[in-house]
Design a protein around this motif. Structure first.
Motif, mmCIF file in Angstrom:
data_model
loop_
_atom_site.group_PDB
_atom_site.id
_atom_site.type_symbol
_atom_site.label_atom_id
_atom_site.label_comp_id
_atom_site.label_asym_id
_atom_site.label_seq_id
_atom_site.Cartn_x
_atom_site.Cartn_y
_atom_site.Cartn_z
ATOM 1 N N UNK A 173 49.798 -92.689 -33.202
ATOM 2 C CA UNK A 173 49.591 -91.243 -32.885
ATOM 3 C C UNK A 173 48.211 -91.195 -32.002
ATOM 4 N N UNK A 174 48.461 -90.598 -30.679
ATOM 5 C CA UNK A 174 47.505 -90.485 -29.582
ATOM 6 C C UNK A 174 46.931 -88.929 -29.529
ATOM 7 N N UNK A 175 45.741 -88.807 -29.198
ATOM 8 C CA UNK A 175 45.151 -87.350 -29.093
ATOM 9 C C UNK A 175 44.588 -87.677 -27.763
ATOM 10 N N UNK A 176 45.230 -86.831 -26.797
ATOM 11 C CA UNK A 176 44.730 -86.795 -25.335
ATOM 12 C C UNK A 176 44.222 -85.530 -25.041
ATOM 13 N N UNK A 177 42.933 -85.632 -24.469
ATOM 14 C CA UNK A 177 41.842 -84.783 -24.211
ATOM 15 C C UNK A 177 41.677 -84.648 -22.795
ATOM 16 N N UNK A 178 41.209 -83.566 -22.334
ATOM 17 C CA UNK A 178 41.211 -83.352 -20.484
ATOM 18 C C UNK A 178 39.771 -83.712 -20.391
ATOM 19 N N UNK A 179 39.614 -84.581 -19.363
ATOM 20 C CA UNK A 179 38.377 -85.142 -18.749
ATOM 21 C C UNK A 179 37.508 -83.909 -18.364
ATOM 22 N N UNK A 180 38.148 -82.878 -17.854
ATOM 23 C CA UNK A 180 37.243 -81.606 -17.136
ATOM 24 C C UNK A 180 37.033 -80.368 -18.418
ATOM 25 N N UNK A 181 37.523 -80.828 -19.563
ATOM 26 C CA UNK A 181 37.502 -79.839 -20.683
ATOM 27 C C UNK A 181 36.031 -79.992 -21.383
ATOM 28 N N UNK A 216 57.335 -89.922 -27.782
ATOM 29 C CA UNK A 216 57.884 -90.958 -26.612
ATOM 30 C C UNK A 216 58.591 -92.206 -27.437
ATOM 31 N N UNK A 217 59.818 -92.370 -27.162
ATOM 32 C CA UNK A 217 60.471 -93.500 -28.031
ATOM 33 C C UNK A 217 60.999 -94.623 -26.739
ATOM 34 N N UNK A 218 60.622 -95.875 -27.263
ATOM 35 C CA UNK A 218 60.961 -96.847 -26.444
ATOM 36 C C UNK A 218 61.381 -97.967 -27.196
ATOM 37 N N UNK A 219 62.595 -98.192 -27.547
ATOM 38 C CA UNK A 219 63.212 -99.327 -28.500
ATOM 39 C C UNK A 219 63.143 -98.818 -30.063
ATOM 40 N N UNK A 220 62.249 -99.731 -30.716
ATOM 41 C CA UNK A 220 61.914 -99.105 -32.063
ATOM 42 C C UNK A 220 60.536 -98.563 -32.231
ATOM 43 N N UNK A 221 59.906 -98.542 -31.146
ATOM 44 C CA UNK A 221 58.344 -98.048 -31.231
ATOM 45 C C UNK A 221 58.633 -96.659 -30.743
ATOM 46 N N UNK A 222 57.788 -95.791 -31.493
ATOM 47 C CA UNK A 222 57.695 -94.258 -31.465
ATOM 48 C C UNK A 222 56.126 -94.105 -31.460
ATOM 49 N N UNK A 223 55.711 -93.082 -30.308
ATOM 50 C CA UNK A 223 54.373 -92.638 -30.027
ATOM 51 C C UNK A 223 54.311 -91.184 -30.098
ATOM 52 N N UNK A 224 53.393 -90.699 -30.706
ATOM 53 C CA UNK A 224 53.290 -89.175 -30.727
ATOM 54 C C UNK A 224 52.056 -89.009 -30.113
ATOM 55 N N UNK A 225 52.138 -88.025 -29.169
ATOM 56 C CA UNK A 225 51.133 -87.548 -28.346
ATOM 57 C C UNK A 225 50.848 -86.249 -28.340
ATOM 58 N N UNK A 226 49.529 -85.928 -28.774
ATOM 59 C CA UNK A 226 49.028 -84.708 -28.844
ATOM 60 C C UNK A 226 47.941 -84.181 -27.725
ATOM 61 N N UNK A 227 47.876 -83.008 -27.277
ATOM 62 C CA UNK A 227 47.002 -82.499 -26.166
ATOM 63 C C UNK A 227 46.351 -81.089 -26.544
ATOM 64 N N UNK A 228 45.479 -81.188 -27.421
ATOM 65 C CA UNK A 228 44.809 -79.907 -27.916
ATOM 66 C C UNK A 228 44.000 -79.234 -26.784
ATOM 67 N N UNK A 229 44.074 -77.812 -26.727
ATOM 68 C CA UNK A 229 43.184 -76.894 -25.905
ATOM 69 C C UNK A 229 42.532 -76.090 -26.410
ATOM 70 N N UNK A 230 42.331 -75.904 -27.679
ATOM 71 C CA UNK A 230 41.181 -75.155 -28.526
ATOM 72 C C UNK A 230 40.661 -75.916 -29.332
ATOM 73 N N UNK A 231 39.620 -75.318 -29.741
ATOM 74 C CA UNK A 231 38.524 -76.326 -30.547
ATOM 75 C C UNK A 231 39.274 -76.540 -31.830
ATOM 76 N N UNK A 232 39.258 -77.894 -32.170
ATOM 77 C CA UNK A 232 40.103 -78.485 -33.464
ATOM 78 C C UNK A 232 39.057 -78.143 -34.798
#
Length: 441
Positions: free
Chosen positions: A209-217, A171-187
């Motif tokens: 750096x964001x790591x987004x997990x599923x609430x129902x997982x 995600x790029x908004x101006x000079x800011x960069x956000x990296x989003x991860x969404x794992x599905x398997x065990x890390x």
């Protein structure tokens, strides 16, 4: 011969199988139902490709139909790669605007006929499921951040390999960069370390750096009950979770760990069990014993020694109000919880001091008893005539001697009535005056 009505087609009964052990053949479905049952929601491999020339951006022809019009057609010098096998792809384009041909990617090694990816079917299914999850999150972010640039990217060298973590959303908004991860398997710790290092190397240390997990997982969300808090004087309930070792590793590395529940983001803070250390003039016994146990908060990153993590809900739409993607409202709630924690400690310590004062006031003072040595010394030091009767002191001459009062004779004992004496019968008329007696006759 049976004649059928016009415009109808005779229905043939299925031919019985010659093998008696074979299972029965299913009945034929209507043509429309067959098409609906075979339709798959996952993107086809012919609609996905990795653009090597655009820093590993993943192309989805189903969601971005205009992309094929901007990209060069054909082989494009090996620009497109297959996600499943890593082979080069050819972007096929309709020959004329009136053609109903759908743009798609085809393997360069296939000369004619149906295009089949040589990768195993299970490997292709995993890639399709991972990309579907990431592209669904991309659609959510585009609704929340309409003016941001959101793209799905992967290292081009990983094309055709089995990955533990799906490609990341940038995600790029101006000079800011956000990296989003969404794992599905065990890390695993090794996979987390590789992804953290690659992201820091490619996008710099300032990228969030964001790591987004599923609430129902259940694999990444181990619910441990709930906790009632009062950040603004009103009691609300927060969900508690037990963090996994990988989630603790991410929080220790400075990454943002969160859970997604539809359009709500749940951000964690650390909960630590605590027992107050008694200070002078404090008494934690009796009713105050249970008040001695409490918990403290660590935020905005949960500390590594946190017993549990509490989750603060925040709408996903609120993240779009700041260009740096910082969850300001969730961090404000965590700061309010810390202030409430300090106020709770001051209140409990004041009650402990009051409890100590009450115990001091209600405890009776006991005079010291003489010891055996002191009593023996006092007995031996007195003279022998100390046990004689004291000499009576004469009264002064002005005082008149008061004669002693005569003793009062005790009452004679009452004797029980003789059984031969007849007692008079009680009559109410005897209680009335005599002048009423004649009226009563």
């Amino acid at each position: 011969m049976t004649r059928h009505a016009a415009g109808t087609t005779p229905t043939r009964s299925p031919r019985p199988s010659t093998n008696p052990s074979a299972p029965p053949r299913p009945l034929a479905l209507p043509a429309g139902a067959a098409r609906r049952s075979t339709r798959c929601k996952l993107p086809r491999m012919g609609q996905l490709a990795v653009d090597v020339a655009d820093h590993g951006r993943i192309i989805d022809l189903r969601r971005d139909p205009d992309t094929s019009a901007r990209l060069p057609h054909g082989r494009a010098n090996g620009r497109y790669r297959c996600l499943a096998c890593g082979h080069r792809l050819i972007l096929q384009w309709p020959s004329s605007p009136a053609s109903r041909f759908t743009p798609r990617f085809r393997h360069d090694t296939v000369s004619s006929g149906a295009d089949h990816c040589p990768a195993p079917a299970q490997h292709q299914a995993n890639i399709q499921a991972d990309l579907t999850t990431m592209l669904a999150l991309r659609d959510q972010l585009l609704r929340v951040l309409p003016h941001a640039s959101v793209s799905l990217r992967i290292d081009a060298e990983l094309a055709g390999q089995r990955w533990d973590i799906p490609p990341a959303l940038i995600v790029r908004r101006g000079d800011h960069v956000v990296v989003l991860e969404r794992p599905r398997r065990l890390l695993t710790p090794a996979a987390v370390t590789r992804r953290l290092t690659a992201t820091r190397t490619q996008y710099g240390a300032k990228a969030a750096h964001w790591w987004v997990f599923d609430r129902d997982d259940a694999l990444h969300c181990d619910v441990a009950g709930s906790v009632n808090v009062q950040p603004y004087g009103k009691t609300i309930t927060h969900t508690k979770v037990r963090p996994t070792p990988a989630q603790r590793q991410l929080a220790a590395a400075g990454a943002t760990v969160c859970w997604l529940d539809d359009d709500t983001v749940l951000l964690p803070y650390g909960g630590h069990q605590r027992t107050y250390t008694p200070q002078p003039e404090e008494d934690w016994s009796g009713d105050m014993a249970s008040w001695k146990r409490d918990w403290i908060i660590s935020h905005p990153q949960p500390a590594d020694d946190a017993t549990w993590w509490g989750l603060v809900p925040q709408p996903l739409l609120a993240l779009g109000k700041r260009t740096d993607f910082r969850p300001a409202s969730a961090h404000a709630t965590m700061s309010a919880l810390e202030r409430a924690e300090h106020g709770r400690e001051r209140y409990r310590r004041r009650r402990a001091r009051e409890h100590a004062q009450q115990r001091t006031q209600t405890t009776p003072t006991q005079l010291p008893l003489p010891t055996a040595t002191t009593a023996t010394t006092a007995t031996t030091s007195e003279p022998a005539d100390a046990f004689k009767a004291p000499t009576p002191v004469p009264l002064p001459p002005t005082a008149a001697a008061v004669p002693p009062r005569p003793p009062i004779a005790p009452d004679p004992p009452q004797q029980a009535p003789s059984p031969h004496v007849r007692r008079g019968r009680f009559n109410w008329r005897s209680l009335l005056p005599r002048r009423w007696g004649r009226w009563g006759r």
